[in-house]
Scaffold this active site. Sequence first.
Site, short mmCIF file in Angstrom:
data_model
loop_
_atom_site.label_atom_id
_atom_site.label_comp_id
_atom_site.label_asym_id
_atom_site.label_seq_id
_atom_site.Cartn_x
_atom_site.Cartn_y
_atom_site.Cartn_z
N LYS A 13 0.83 -1.21 0.00
CA LYS A 13 0.00 0.00 0.00
C LYS A 13 0.86 1.27 0.00
CE LYS A 13 -1.93 -1.22 3.92
NZ LYS A 13 -1.25 -2.48 4.21
N ARG A 88 -9.86 0.46 8.67
CA ARG A 88 -9.44 -0.89 9.02
C ARG A 88 -10.51 -1.67 9.77
NH1 ARG A 88 -3.56 0.29 8.94
NH2 ARG A 88 -2.36 -1.55 9.46
N ARG A 127 11.68 -4.73 5.18
CA ARG A 127 11.29 -3.34 4.88
C ARG A 127 12.15 -2.33 5.64
NH1 ARG A 127 5.10 -1.66 5.37
NH2 ARG A 127 5.21 -2.56 7.45
N ARG A 161 10.98 -0.19 11.32
CA ARG A 161 9.93 -0.07 12.32
C ARG A 161 10.05 -1.13 13.39
NH1 ARG A 161 4.61 0.24 8.63
NH2 ARG A 161 3.81 -0.87 10.45
N ARG A 172 -0.69 -8.80 13.36
CA ARG A 172 -1.26 -7.82 12.43
C ARG A 172 -2.07 -8.53 11.34
NH1 ARG A 172 4.28 -4.99 11.47
NH2 ARG A 172 3.28 -4.00 9.69
P1 ADP Z 1 1.22 -1.64 7.57
O1 ADP Z 1 1.92 -0.68 6.63
O2 ADP Z 1 2.11 -2.74 7.96
O3 ADP Z 1 -0.12 -2.08 7.03
P2 ADP Z 1 0.52 0.62 9.22
O4 ADP Z 1 1.71 1.50 9.12
O5 ADP Z 1 -0.65 0.97 8.37
O6 ADP Z 1 0.96 -0.87 8.95
O7 ADP Z 1 0.02 0.54 10.72
C1 ADP Z 1 0.92 0.27 11.78
C2 ADP Z 1 0.12 0.13 13.06
O8 ADP Z 1 -0.55 1.37 13.35
C3 ADP Z 1 -0.98 -0.92 13.04
O9 ADP Z 1 -0.50 -2.21 13.36
C4 ADP Z 1 -1.95 -0.37 14.09
O10 ADP Z 1 -1.48 -0.63 15.41
C5 ADP Z 1 -1.85 1.12 13.87
N1 ADP Z 1 -2.83 1.62 12.89
C6 ADP Z 1 -2.56 2.20 11.68
N2 ADP Z 1 -3.69 2.53 11.04
C7 ADP Z 1 -4.72 2.15 11.85
C8 ADP Z 1 -6.13 2.21 11.75
N3 ADP Z 1 -6.73 2.71 10.65
N4 ADP Z 1 -6.86 1.73 12.78
C9 ADP Z 1 -6.29 1.22 13.88
N5 ADP Z 1 -4.95 1.12 14.04
C10 ADP Z 1 -4.17 1.57 13.04
P1 ADP Z 2 2.22 -1.84 3.24
O1 ADP Z 2 2.21 -0.34 3.20
O2 ADP Z 2 1.05 -2.46 2.55
O3 ADP Z 2 2.39 -2.38 4.63
P2 ADP Z 2 4.80 -1.57 1.85
O4 ADP Z 2 4.41 -0.78 0.66
O5 ADP Z 2 5.51 -0.88 2.94
O6 ADP Z 2 3.49 -2.34 2.42
O7 ADP Z 2 5.64 -2.83 1.34
C1 ADP Z 2 6.25 -3.72 2.27
C2 ADP Z 2 7.66 -4.06 1.79
O8 ADP Z 2 7.58 -4.84 0.60
C3 ADP Z 2 8.49 -2.83 1.45
O9 ADP Z 2 9.82 -3.05 1.88
C4 ADP Z 2 8.40 -2.73 -0.08
O10 ADP Z 2 9.60 -2.18 -0.64
C5 ADP Z 2 8.20 -4.18 -0.50
N1 ADP Z 2 7.28 -4.31 -1.63
C6 ADP Z 2 6.17 -3.58 -1.89
N2 ADP Z 2 5.55 -4.00 -3.02
C7 ADP Z 2 6.29 -5.05 -3.48
C8 ADP Z 2 6.15 -5.91 -4.63
N3 ADP Z 2 5.15 -5.79 -5.49
N4 ADP Z 2 7.09 -6.88 -4.77
C9 ADP Z 2 8.11 -7.00 -3.88
N5 ADP Z 2 8.29 -6.22 -2.79
C10 ADP Z 2 7.39 -5.25 -2.59
#
Ligand code: ADP
Ligand code: ADP
Length: 217
Positions: A13, A88, A127, A161, A172
């Site tokens: 994302k 979410r 990541r 992170r 998660r």
């Molecule tokens: P990821 O990129 O791995 O999907 P995020 O950066 O979006 O993770 O979120 C990291 C953490 O922040 C989540 O595990 C949760 O604890 C909190 N968080 C983020 N967005 C939300 C949301 N919309 N509702 C509740 N908790 C959230």
């Molecule tokens: P999210 O925001 O959904 O938690 P990220 O965009 O941070 O996910 O992606 C998680 C990790 O995977 C990052 O280190 C990113 O560089 C890598 N990544 C994202 N998209 C791809 C893909 N299509 N193929 C391989 N690695 C990816």
Amino acid sequence: MDIILLGPPGAGKGTQAERLVADRGMVQLSTGDMLRAAVKAGTEVGLKAKAVMDAGELVSDEIVSAIIGERLDQIDHATGVIFDGYPRTRAQAESLDTLLGDRGRKLDYVIELEVDEDALVERITGRFTCAVCGAGYHDKFKLPKVPGTCDVCGSHEFKRRPDDNAETVRTRMVEYRAKTAPILPIYEARGLVRRVDGMADIDHVTQAIEAILDGKA
Ligand code: ADP
Ligand code: ADP
Ligand code: ZN
């Protein structure tokens, strides 16, 4: 054009949002980024959120919807928004409808990034991001072009992170399955959902999303 990027942790994302921001001048609203900024700044929200985030659980609906509302107020009506990591839960999806409606905005698409769960742990544990501009990287899938130097801003400082460890990722994913995946039917009923193969390489995923936004898919 306002869209939601939906998918489990590590689905891509943030990576795709970063590209849409660069290519289309959209604004990315990532509740994860906002909460991490609040934790770093030591605000009241940050103090409440920190332990919950470290455990991989969800922060309260009230907190995240409030911070999204505040940010939406700062965005020009003509500028498209990418919701990344929000909503979410069902309650958040309902709040988003109200927040958008009150501001005369509406959702155009909900783009679901479909990924194999087995790939997510590797994506998350590899990541890292630029400590200065936040650009995203991966140990195996997306290294900086010049080793140790951010492609975007040239910084040499990177960070990881605390919740990007194999154990927290499992929690998660459970949270995603239990609370977030169930919001898809709400948007399916409105005909907004488009599915993209999130296992394709990063450029192909971007192309698939761009085709949807351009009405070509
Ligand atoms: P990821 O990129 O791995 O999907 P995020 O950066 O979006 O993770 O979120 C990291 C953490 O922040 C989540 O595990 C949760 O604890 C909190 N968080 C983020 N967005 C939300 C949301 N919309 N509702 C509740 N908790 C959230
Ligand atoms: P999210 O925001 O959904 O938690 P990220 O965009 O941070 O996910 O992606 C998680 C990790 O995977 C990052 O280190 C990113 O560089 C890598 N990544 C994202 N998209 C791809 C893909 N299509 N193929 C391989 N690695 C990816
Ligand atoms: Zn940078």
